[in-house]
Write a protein that holds these residues in place. Structure first.
Motif, PDB file in Angstrom:
ATOM      1  N   ALA A 121       8.060  71.847   7.567  1.00  0.00           N
ATOM      2  CA  ALA A 121       9.112  72.646   8.197  1.00  0.00           C
ATOM      3  C   ALA A 121       9.449  72.082   9.582  1.00  0.00           C
ATOM      4  CB  ALA A 121       8.675  74.106   8.306  1.00  0.00           C
ATOM      5  N   ASN A 122       8.424  71.733  10.337  1.00  0.00           N
ATOM      6  CA  ASN A 122       8.670  71.240  11.688  1.00  0.00           C
ATOM      7  C   ASN A 122       9.347  69.868  11.663  1.00  0.00           C
ATOM      8  OD1 ASN A 122       7.852  73.506  13.196  1.00  0.00           O
ATOM      9  ND2 ASN A 122       5.730  73.025  12.772  1.00  0.00           N
ATOM     10  N   ALA A 123       8.994  69.064  10.659  1.00  0.00           N
ATOM     11  CA  ALA A 123       9.634  67.738  10.534  1.00  0.00           C
ATOM     12  C   ALA A 123      11.113  67.886  10.183  1.00  0.00           C
ATOM     13  CB  ALA A 123       8.918  66.929   9.459  1.00  0.00           C
ATOM     14  N   THR A 124      11.492  69.020   9.597  1.00  0.00           N
ATOM     15  CA  THR A 124      12.887  69.248   9.214  1.00  0.00           C
ATOM     16  C   THR A 124      13.659  69.968  10.325  1.00  0.00           C
ATOM     17  OG1 THR A 124      11.988  69.499   7.003  1.00  0.00           O
ATOM     18  CG2 THR A 124      14.280  70.080   7.248  1.00  0.00           C
ATOM     19  N   GLY A 125      12.982  70.254  11.440  1.00  0.00           N
ATOM     20  CA  GLY A 125      13.682  70.858  12.565  1.00  0.00           C
ATOM     21  C   GLY A 125      13.456  72.349  12.748  1.00  0.00           C
ATOM     22  N   TYR A 126      12.645  72.942  11.886  1.00  0.00           N
ATOM     23  CA  TYR A 126      12.325  74.367  12.094  1.00  0.00           C
ATOM     24  C   TYR A 126      11.168  74.469  13.061  1.00  0.00           C
ATOM     25  CZ  TYR A 126      15.226  75.826   8.268  1.00  0.00           C
ATOM     26  OH  TYR A 126      16.297  76.070   7.482  1.00  0.00           O
ATOM     27  N   GLN A 127      11.127  75.576  13.764  1.00  0.00           N
ATOM     28  CA  GLN A 127       9.957  75.877  14.559  1.00  0.00           C
ATOM     29  C   GLN A 127       9.154  76.872  13.743  1.00  0.00           C
ATOM     30  OE1 GLN A 127      11.064  77.420  18.488  1.00  0.00           O
ATOM     31  NE2 GLN A 127       8.936  76.914  18.980  1.00  0.00           N
ATOM     32  N   LEU A 128       8.239  76.384  12.947  1.00  0.00           N
ATOM     33  CA  LEU A 128       7.400  77.289  12.146  1.00  0.00           C
ATOM     34  C   LEU A 128       6.002  77.239  12.735  1.00  0.00           C
ATOM     35  CD1 LEU A 128       6.887  79.077   9.635  1.00  0.00           C
ATOM     36  CD2 LEU A 128       6.413  76.970   8.362  1.00  0.00           C
ATOM     37  N   LYS A 129       5.472  78.420  13.068  1.00  0.00           N
ATOM     38  CA  LYS A 129       4.166  78.451  13.717  1.00  0.00           C
ATOM     39  C   LYS A 129       3.122  79.063  12.806  1.00  0.00           C
ATOM     40  CE  LYS A 129       5.338  78.449  18.572  1.00  0.00           C
ATOM     41  NZ  LYS A 129       5.720  79.331  19.665  1.00  0.00           N
ATOM     42  N   GLU A 130       1.896  78.670  13.061  1.00  0.00           N
ATOM     43  CA  GLU A 130       0.762  79.291  12.371  1.00  0.00           C
ATOM     44  C   GLU A 130       0.506  80.670  12.960  1.00  0.00           C
ATOM     45  OE1 GLU A 130      -2.859  77.011  12.575  1.00  0.00           O
ATOM     46  OE2 GLU A 130      -4.096  78.754  12.151  1.00  0.00           O
ATOM     47  N   SER A 131       0.211  81.632  12.113  1.00  0.00           N
ATOM     48  CA  SER A 131      -0.234  82.940  12.580  1.00  0.00           C
ATOM     49  C   SER A 131      -1.569  83.226  11.939  1.00  0.00           C
ATOM     50  CB  SER A 131       0.784  84.013  12.199  1.00  0.00           C
ATOM     51  OG  SER A 131       0.192  85.298  12.318  1.00  0.00           O
ATOM     52  N   ARG A 132      -2.494  83.730  12.737  1.00  0.00           N
ATOM     53  CA  ARG A 132      -3.836  83.995  12.181  1.00  0.00           C
ATOM     54  C   ARG A 132      -3.989  85.432  11.756  1.00  0.00           C
ATOM     55  NH1 ARG A 132      -6.943  79.754  15.985  1.00  0.00           N
ATOM     56  NH2 ARG A 132      -6.166  77.990  14.782  1.00  0.00           N
ATOM     57  N   THR A 133      -2.997  86.256  12.038  1.00  0.00           N
ATOM     58  CA  THR A 133      -3.076  87.622  11.523  1.00  0.00           C
ATOM     59  C   THR A 133      -1.701  88.127  11.115  1.00  0.00           C
ATOM     60  OG1 THR A 133      -3.557  89.929  11.995  1.00  0.00           O
ATOM     61  CG2 THR A 133      -3.156  88.517  13.899  1.00  0.00           C
ATOM     62  N   ALA A 134      -1.638  88.661   9.919  1.00  0.00           N
ATOM     63  CA  ALA A 134      -0.397  89.255   9.416  1.00  0.00           C
ATOM     64  C   ALA A 134      -0.304  90.713   9.856  1.00  0.00           C
ATOM     65  CB  ALA A 134      -0.364  89.160   7.891  1.00  0.00           C
ATOM     66  N   GLY A 135      -1.193  91.139  10.778  1.00  0.00           N
ATOM     67  CA  GLY A 135      -1.293  92.554  11.124  1.00  0.00           C
ATOM     68  C   GLY A 135      -2.106  93.257  10.047  1.00  0.00           C
ATOM     69  N   LEU A 136      -2.185  94.559  10.132  1.00  0.00           N
ATOM     70  CA  LEU A 136      -2.959  95.290   9.109  1.00  0.00           C
ATOM     71  C   LEU A 136      -2.070  96.317   8.427  1.00  0.00           C
ATOM     72  CD1 LEU A 136      -6.323  95.709  11.056  1.00  0.00           C
ATOM     73  CD2 LEU A 136      -5.750  94.005   9.318  1.00  0.00           C
ATOM     74  N   TYR A 137      -0.772  96.039   8.473  1.00  0.00           N
ATOM     75  CA  TYR A 137       0.207  96.952   7.857  1.00  0.00           C
ATOM     76  C   TYR A 137       0.510  96.435   6.441  1.00  0.00           C
ATOM     77  CZ  TYR A 137       4.410 100.019   8.041  1.00  0.00           C
ATOM     78  OH  TYR A 137       5.378 100.966   7.804  1.00  0.00           O
TER      79      TYR A 137
END
Ligand code: PCA
Length: 185
Positions: A121-137
């Motif tokens: 994704a980043n190589a294609t120009g998106y800023q996609l970040k890692e998240s270590r928590t999806a929350g608890l919802y």
């Protein structure tokens, strides 16, 4: 090969959830040979869990959800075996820290090729970040059940519509799905 793309409609104070529109657009445009199922899940812990389990196993399940407090898309790395959030779900249920599945471990890691997806994704120009928590919802519950049910599963949180258009979201989802299909299991 069967692919499941899930998303959500409005919940809490969010009267518009871009993820349902992104998922529908990706479903309309999908022109590859894989069978493609789009499902808009209820924003309810138990009903969403039952729906994911009931749809059965897929080769790939990508879940989409709105993260209203984030300004870039984030790919979730872990799902926790907990439900715990002050916001009631759409059935009015407030979760207070219960397990999703008492016989399962505390956490699962996504079974999508996580690093490869972020790099693509980043190589294609998106800023996609890692998240270590999806929350608890409810999104975390869907990722947790998706990992339990399907061969490969992951979850993408999208920022609100002001920060990210439906078209951009659809292109990013298409890119992530194609990159997953190209990666050997
Ligand atoms: N986002 C919520 C639930 C539904 C949605 O789109 C979440 O992050 O859990």
């Amino acid at each position: 090969m069967r692919i499941l793309l899930t998303a959500f409609g409005p919940f809490g104070s969010h009267t518009y959830n871009p993820t349902e529109h992104v998922a529908r657009l990706v479903g309309q445009r999908w022109n590859r040979p894989e069978q493609f199922v789009v499902e808009i899940l209820p924003v309810e812990y138990e009903a969403a869990r039952q729906r994911v389990i009931g749809l059965g196993p897929f080769d790939v399940h990508l879940g989409l959800g709105l993260a209203a407090d984030r300004d870039v898309p984030t790919l979730e790395r872990f799902a926790m075996n907990r439900q715990d959030a002050p916001t009631p779900d759409n059935a009015g249920h407030v979760a207070l820290g219960n397990s999703i599945d008492e016989s399962a471990p505390l956490a699962f890691e996504t079974t999508l090729p996580f690093r490869r997806l972020i790099e693509s994704a980043n190589a294609t120009g998106y800023q996609l970040k890692e998240s270590r928590t999806a929350g608890l919802y409810v999104c975390n519950t869907v990722l947790f059940c998706g990992i339990q049910t399907s061969k490969r599963a992951g979850f993408l949180h999208l920022p609100p519509a002001e920060a990210f258009s439906v078209e951009e979201g659809a292109k990013l989802v298409e890119l992530l799905l194609v990159a997953t299909l190209e990666e050997p299991c």
